[in-house]
Scaffold this motif. Structure first.
Motif, PDB file in Angstrom:
ATOM      1  N   TYR A 144      -3.318   3.829  -2.740  1.00 24.98           N
ATOM      2  CA  TYR A 144      -3.278   2.751  -3.728  1.00 24.98           C
ATOM      3  C   TYR A 144      -2.951   1.462  -2.998  1.00 24.98           C
ATOM      4  CZ  TYR A 144      -1.389  -0.439  -7.221  1.00 24.98           C
ATOM      5  OH  TYR A 144      -1.125  -1.561  -7.980  1.00 24.98           O
ATOM      6  N   GLN A 145      -3.697   0.389  -3.314  1.00 25.69           N
ATOM      7  CA  GLN A 145      -3.485  -0.911  -2.677  1.00 25.69           C
ATOM      8  C   GLN A 145      -3.304  -1.998  -3.736  1.00 25.69           C
ATOM      9  OE1 GLN A 145      -5.986  -2.537   0.729  1.00 25.69           O
ATOM     10  NE2 GLN A 145      -6.641  -3.899  -0.907  1.00 25.69           N
ATOM     11  N   HIS A 146      -2.339  -2.875  -3.499  1.00 25.41           N
ATOM     12  CA  HIS A 146      -2.065  -4.013  -4.378  1.00 25.41           C
ATOM     13  C   HIS A 146      -2.118  -5.269  -3.517  1.00 25.41           C
ATOM     14  CE1 HIS A 146      -0.180  -5.915  -7.968  1.00 25.41           C
ATOM     15  NE2 HIS A 146       0.271  -6.753  -7.054  1.00 25.41           N
ATOM     16  N   SER A 188     -11.777  -0.455  -7.784  1.00 28.90           N
ATOM     17  CA  SER A 188     -10.848  -1.582  -7.751  1.00 28.90           C
ATOM     18  C   SER A 188     -11.139  -2.520  -8.912  1.00 28.90           C
ATOM     19  CB  SER A 188     -10.944  -2.336  -6.422  1.00 28.90           C
ATOM     20  OG  SER A 188     -12.187  -3.014  -6.317  1.00 28.90           O
ATOM     21  N   ARG A 229       0.301   5.596   0.374  1.00 31.90           N
ATOM     22  CA  ARG A 229      -0.703   6.561   0.801  1.00 31.90           C
ATOM     23  C   ARG A 229      -0.079   7.951   0.912  1.00 31.90           C
ATOM     24  NH1 ARG A 229      -5.674   6.620   2.598  1.00 31.90           N
ATOM     25  NH2 ARG A 229      -5.792   4.365   2.364  1.00 31.90           N
ATOM     26  N   VAL A 283      -7.761   1.949  -5.845  1.00 30.67           N
ATOM     27  CA  VAL A 283      -7.391   3.320  -5.516  1.00 30.67           C
ATOM     28  C   VAL A 283      -8.533   3.932  -4.707  1.00 30.67           C
ATOM     29  CG1 VAL A 283      -5.870   3.678  -7.491  1.00 30.67           C
ATOM     30  CG2 VAL A 283      -8.316   4.162  -7.710  1.00 30.67           C
ATOM     31  N   SER A 284      -8.191   4.845  -3.818  1.00 34.17           N
ATOM     32  CA  SER A 284      -9.203   5.482  -2.982  1.00 34.17           C
ATOM     33  C   SER A 284      -8.791   6.914  -2.693  1.00 34.17           C
ATOM     34  CB  SER A 284      -9.397   4.717  -1.673  1.00 34.17           C
ATOM     35  OG  SER A 284      -8.188   4.712  -0.916  1.00 34.17           O
ATOM     36  N   GLN A 338      -6.320  -4.718  -7.334  1.00 33.64           N
ATOM     37  CA  GLN A 338      -5.728  -3.388  -7.282  1.00 33.64           C
ATOM     38  C   GLN A 338      -6.833  -2.374  -7.034  1.00 33.64           C
ATOM     39  OE1 GLN A 338      -2.340  -2.582 -10.131  1.00 33.64           O
ATOM     40  NE2 GLN A 338      -3.379  -4.238 -11.234  1.00 33.64           N
ATOM     41  N   GLU A 367       0.826  -1.194   0.000  1.00 32.42           N
ATOM     42  CA  GLU A 367       0.000   0.000   0.000  1.00 32.42           C
ATOM     43  C   GLU A 367       0.866   1.252   0.000  1.00 32.42           C
ATOM     44  OE1 GLU A 367      -3.801   1.903   2.468  1.00 32.42           O
ATOM     45  OE2 GLU A 367      -2.816   0.073   3.163  1.00 32.42           O
TER      46      GLU A 367
END
Length: 198
Positions: A58-60, A97, A43, A72-73, A70, A41
């Motif tokens: 962003y998270q993977h 996502s 941020r 995004v927030s 994947q 992640e």
């Protein structure tokens, strides 16, 4: 192995990276099916003042069944009232996502997106020195859109207690209910949690 690093070059900007090679932040049905995952992640936060902040993340998520999620927030948090006993704030969040695999034992849409508005009211019930007792009420409403299905409303409520016995010992617990559509069908989730931070 898990780790995190953050960098704050100014009073307003915060940048962070984190990873966990065996995360528990994955669907329960995936965990029940023996699927493990690693999570990465990134941020960025902008703190305009003590009452306003903006977050971008962003998270993977790489799962052991070769699926990759994947997302995004982005969110905006605003504290509208802050008194000696009570506070009121709202958080407006958007997210999107996508997943590499959709034919899985757990919920894994090819893509989805959401928007949510969460309101939080907090009041200080008791305080003595470094010890205190807080109560919080959350209410949320929003919209969720899944690929192949029309968008549908989401909403929920939560009630929470937080005890701070010392600066280094915090106990938080609460109950709540949430309504969310999955594959076009709205489902209700009831939850209870207990967190201990030392």
């Amino acid at each position: 192995v898990a780790g995190a690093v953050s960098y704050r070059p100014t009073d307003h900007w915060v940048f962070g990276l984190s990873f966990d090679t065996n995360t528990f932040n994955l669907p329960w049905r995936a965990y029940n099916a023996g699927v493990a995952a690693s999570r990465y992640e990134a941020r960025t936060s902008y703190l305009d003042n003590e009452s306003r902040r903006f977050d971008l993340g962003y998270q993977h998520l790489r799962l052991s069944d070769d699926n990759v999620n994947q997302g995004v927030s982005a969110s905006w948090t605003e504290r509208w009232y802050s008194g000696p006993i009570s506070q009121f704030q709202t958080t407006l969040g958007v997210g999107a996502s996508k997943n590499r695999l959709t034919d899985t034992a757990y919920f894994s849409p090819s893509s989805d997106k959401s928007v949510d508005l969460t309101a939080r009211y907090q009041w200080l019930t008791w305080k003595r020195d470094d010890r205190l007792f807080l109560q919080r009420v959350y209410a949320s409403a929003g919209s969720y859109a899944q690929a192949g299905f029309s968008s549908s409303a989401t909403y929920g409520a939560r009630y929470e207690h937080e005890w701070r016995f010392r600066r280094s010992l915090i106990v938080t617990y609460g109950i709540g209910v949430a309504y969310h559509p999955y594959d076009g069908q709205r489902e209700r989730r009831t939850l209870g949690y207990l967190n201990l931070a030392i």
